[in-house]
Design a protein around this motif. Structure first.
Motif, short mmCIF file in Angstrom:
data_model
loop_
_atom_site.label_atom_id
_atom_site.label_comp_id
_atom_site.label_asym_id
_atom_site.label_seq_id
_atom_site.Cartn_x
_atom_site.Cartn_y
_atom_site.Cartn_z
N LEU A 175 2.30 2.06 13.89
CA LEU A 175 0.93 1.71 14.28
C LEU A 175 0.26 1.05 13.10
O LEU A 175 0.36 1.54 11.97
CB LEU A 175 0.14 3.00 14.53
N LYS A 176 -0.44 -0.05 13.36
CA LYS A 176 -1.19 -0.68 12.27
C LYS A 176 -2.59 -0.95 12.78
O LYS A 176 -2.76 -1.64 13.80
CB LYS A 176 -0.50 -1.99 11.86
N PHE A 177 -3.55 -0.36 12.13
CA PHE A 177 -4.94 -0.50 12.59
C PHE A 177 -5.54 -1.69 11.86
O PHE A 177 -5.87 -1.61 10.68
CB PHE A 177 -5.71 0.79 12.27
N ASN A 178 -5.64 -2.81 12.59
CA ASN A 178 -6.03 -4.05 11.93
C ASN A 178 -7.50 -4.08 11.56
O ASN A 178 -8.36 -3.70 12.35
CB ASN A 178 -5.75 -5.24 12.88
N LEU A 179 -7.76 -4.58 10.36
CA LEU A 179 -9.14 -4.76 9.93
C LEU A 179 -9.65 -6.12 10.40
O LEU A 179 -10.84 -6.32 10.61
CB LEU A 179 -9.23 -4.69 8.40
N VAL A 211 0.85 -1.19 0.00
CA VAL A 211 0.00 0.00 0.00
C VAL A 211 0.89 1.25 0.00
O VAL A 211 2.04 1.19 0.43
CB VAL A 211 -0.95 0.02 1.23
N ASP A 212 0.32 2.35 -0.47
CA ASP A 212 1.07 3.61 -0.49
C ASP A 212 0.70 4.40 0.76
O ASP A 212 -0.39 4.98 0.85
CB ASP A 212 0.75 4.39 -1.76
N MET A 213 1.64 4.43 1.71
CA MET A 213 1.37 5.04 3.01
C MET A 213 1.08 6.54 2.89
O MET A 213 0.12 7.05 3.46
CB MET A 213 2.57 4.81 3.93
N GLU A 214 1.91 7.23 2.14
CA GLU A 214 1.77 8.68 2.01
C GLU A 214 0.42 9.01 1.38
O GLU A 214 -0.31 9.89 1.85
CB GLU A 214 2.93 9.20 1.17
N GLU A 215 0.11 8.29 0.33
CA GLU A 215 -1.15 8.54 -0.39
C GLU A 215 -2.35 8.29 0.53
O GLU A 215 -3.29 9.08 0.58
CB GLU A 215 -1.20 7.62 -1.60
N PHE A 216 -2.29 7.20 1.29
CA PHE A 216 -3.41 6.86 2.16
C PHE A 216 -3.63 7.93 3.22
O PHE A 216 -4.74 8.41 3.42
CB PHE A 216 -3.17 5.50 2.83
N TRP A 217 -2.55 8.34 3.89
CA TRP A 217 -2.71 9.31 4.99
C TRP A 217 -3.06 10.70 4.46
O TRP A 217 -3.76 11.47 5.12
CB TRP A 217 -1.49 9.30 5.91
N LYS A 246 11.31 2.22 4.92
CA LYS A 246 12.16 2.11 3.74
C LYS A 246 11.69 3.06 2.66
O LYS A 246 12.47 3.74 2.04
CB LYS A 246 12.03 0.67 3.21
N SER A 247 10.39 3.06 2.43
CA SER A 247 9.84 3.96 1.41
C SER A 247 8.36 4.16 1.73
O SER A 247 7.86 3.63 2.72
CB SER A 247 10.00 3.34 0.02
N ASN A 248 7.67 4.91 0.89
CA ASN A 248 6.24 5.12 1.13
C ASN A 248 5.43 3.88 0.81
O ASN A 248 4.28 3.77 1.20
CB ASN A 248 5.72 6.28 0.26
N LEU A 249 6.02 2.96 0.06
CA LEU A 249 5.31 1.72 -0.27
C LEU A 249 5.61 0.70 0.83
O LEU A 249 6.77 0.33 1.03
CB LEU A 249 5.75 1.19 -1.63
N VAL A 250 4.58 0.30 1.54
CA VAL A 250 4.80 -0.60 2.68
C VAL A 250 3.87 -1.81 2.58
O VAL A 250 2.90 -1.79 1.81
CB VAL A 250 4.54 0.14 4.03
N TYR A 251 4.18 -2.82 3.34
CA TYR A 251 3.34 -4.02 3.32
C TYR A 251 2.04 -3.82 4.09
O TYR A 251 2.05 -3.22 5.16
CB TYR A 251 4.06 -5.19 4.00
N ASN A 297 -6.55 -2.79 -0.25
CA ASN A 297 -5.48 -2.29 -1.12
C ASN A 297 -4.97 -0.91 -0.74
O ASN A 297 -4.03 -0.43 -1.35
CB ASN A 297 -5.96 -2.25 -2.57
N LYS A 298 -5.65 -0.25 0.21
CA LYS A 298 -5.23 1.12 0.54
C LYS A 298 -4.90 1.31 2.02
O LYS A 298 -4.02 2.07 2.38
CB LYS A 298 -6.34 2.11 0.17
N TRP A 299 -5.65 0.66 2.89
CA TRP A 299 -5.55 0.83 4.34
C TRP A 299 -4.10 0.66 4.77
O TRP A 299 -3.52 -0.40 4.57
CB TRP A 299 -6.44 -0.20 5.00
N SER A 300 -3.53 1.68 5.36
CA SER A 300 -2.08 1.62 5.57
C SER A 300 -1.69 1.86 7.03
O SER A 300 -2.33 2.65 7.73
CB SER A 300 -1.44 2.69 4.68
N PRO A 301 -0.62 1.22 7.45
CA PRO A 301 -0.10 1.52 8.80
C PRO A 301 0.58 2.89 8.78
O PRO A 301 0.68 3.52 7.72
CB PRO A 301 0.94 0.43 9.01
#
Ligand code: ZN
Length: 468
Positions: A266-270, A116-122, A164-169, A152-156
């Motif tokens: 922080l990871k908000f689990n679904l 997911v793209d962290m920057e884009e999500f937040w 490492k980068s804005n793209l995270v697992y 596909n979007k919900w991001s920690p």
């Protein structure tokens, strides 16, 4: 094009041209949230003392979040003592932080990648809040920027110098759709015990209600019911059902902290918690810490080894302190074993290849803290005890996470009622301010105790004396 008056220099924050908050009031709400007072109570107190009726409280709170969304926060999430990539971390789940969301309402992704793209999500969360102030311009139905939970979007959140980068697992979707190998089934599946522990703490009437709502017989003693539940949750769909009832609809927040109590991720689990959540975050970090303390250490180590067989995130010995020979296990049990990790105190002079920037070591251990050792069933787990390492003695207050959670629990009564996107925006914000307060206090303490004026951060994000 619409222009909106927004001059902070005048000391006010314009939310929607109707609700205009003084900056002092915004800062007062911020401080109230740090002391676990819901904004609603602040507004009630104001109405009582002023004898006037304020606009709807939910709108004023939206106005406050609008203020925060427009403030240039960096959300650094890093400790000035441990630096942006700490060598030791403590991880745990805040299980009571949940949002009300039936899992069935999250659509299946069409092109799932697990990234997911962290920057884009937040940024999208901030846009949702900011656009709320322009509500009158938009039709409710076609309101833009609305963020819904989405695999596909919900991001920690991981600080900018730590990731490492804005793209995270975020591989939560696989919790449901991926078949587990037999080794994972034994070692990784989330501890039914943890779920049952929670049920044990419930009142007998609540347990009866739980059994009834799962279509089970609700007569008998509390122990009978728990035994019945234990058999029932061996089945995945019943497990999910019981989990949702006991823990709430979503899976809590998975948290990574340094030993001083600063939150790094922080990871908000679904969905219900799994070691997968922590692995997602750790593998998105620039440097995996040398010591990871987690109360389901074995599950995390097994999951990491199976999921990244070439990278082997936890080695040597699958993250145990020594090879699990019968002799080592016996010695550890009898308290006759110590494992020295001197690089935790003084970095290796010649760093290992891919060594951690603070210690120079490429060794990565997953250990148990004291509180949860009773949970371990596997004999080999005795080689995961933090007490075996003299360099960790007295350095780790692993209760720091529990203390943090019990503080945050005081906010659940209002946070858990919010819709998911607004709730996680506010939580990340509250924790950011909390982190900043702790860091500022530490910097002041250093200045005072050493009688120096300048304390700056070095390239690792650690406080050092003098100007850089
Ligand atoms: Zn720290």
């Amino acid at each position: 094009m619409i222009y909106r008056y927004q001059e902070w220099a005048d000391g006010v924050h314009n939310y929607d041209d109707h609700i205009i908050l003084s900056l002092h009031f915004c800062l007062y709400i911020r401080a109230s949230l740090q002391t676990h007072t819901t904004a609603g109570r602040v507004f009630e107190a104001m109405e009582l003392s002023l004898g006037v009726k304020l606009p709807p409280h939910s709108r004023i709170l939206q106005g406050y979040m609008h203020f925060e969304a427009l403030t240039d926060h960096q959300y650094i999430y890093s400790c000035v003592k441990c630096g942006s990539n700490p060598a030791i971390v403590v991880m745990d789940l805040h299980k009571k932080g949940v949002f009300s969301l039936p899992v069935s309402e999250i659509p299946d992704p069409s092109d799932y990648t697990g990234i997911v793209d962290m920057e884009e999500f937040w940024t999208s969360l901030s846009s949702e809040i900011i656009s709320d102030g322009l509500m009158e311009t938009f039709n409710q139905e076609t309101k833009p920027f609305v963020v819904q939970p989405d695999y596909n979007k919900w991001s920690p959140w991981i600080g900018p110098q730590t990731r490492k980068s804005n793209l995270v697992y975020n591989t939560e979707w696989e919790k449901v759709h991926k078949k587990l190998t037999s080794s994972e089934k034994v070692n990784v599946e989330i501890p039914e015990d943890r779920l049952l522990e929670q049920v044990m703490a419930m009142k007998v009437e609540e347990v009866k209600k739980l059994c009834k709502s799962c279509g089970m017989d609700s007569s008998g003693s509390k122990m009978d019911l728990i035994l019945q539940l234990r058999t029932e949750i061996k089945n995945r769909s019943s497990y999910d059902k019981v989990f949702a009832k006991v823990w709430g609809a979503s899976g809590g927040w998975a948290t990574i902290m340094c030993p001083c109590g600063i939150v790094y991720s922080l990871k908000f689990n679904l969905r219900a918690e799994s070691p997968r959540d922590y692995m997602d975050m750790l593998m998105s970090w620039q440097h995996i810490p040398n010591i990871v303390i987690y109360d389901f250490a074995r599950g995390l180590a097994t999951h990491g080894t199976i999921r990244f067989p070439t990278a082997l995130p936890f080695s040597p010995h699958e993250g145990r302190l020594l090879s699990p020979t019968a002799e080592n296990i016996q010695c550890a049990k009898e308290g006759r074993l110590t494992v020295k990790l001197p690089w935790l105190i003084k970095a290796k002079e010649t760093p290992d290849i891919n060594g951690h920037p603070l210690t120079g070591s490429s060794e990565h251990y997953v250990l148990y803290d004291k509180l949860h050792e009773g949970n371990t069933k596997d004999d080999k787990d005795v080689l995961r005890r933090i007490e075996l390492v003299p360099e960790l003695a007295g350095r780790i207050n692993s209760q720091v996470v529990e203390q943090f959670f019990s503080q945050m629990e005081k906010d659940n009564y209002f946070l858990n009622m919010m819709k998911p996107s607004t709730q996680i925006f506010l939580i990340r914000n509250i924790i950011h301010h909390r982190n900043s307060i702790v860091n500022t206090a530490r910097m002041d303490k250093i200045k005072k105790s050493l009688d120096v004026e300048h304390v700056t951060l070095n390239k690792h994000g650690q406080a050092v004396i003098g100007k850089m």
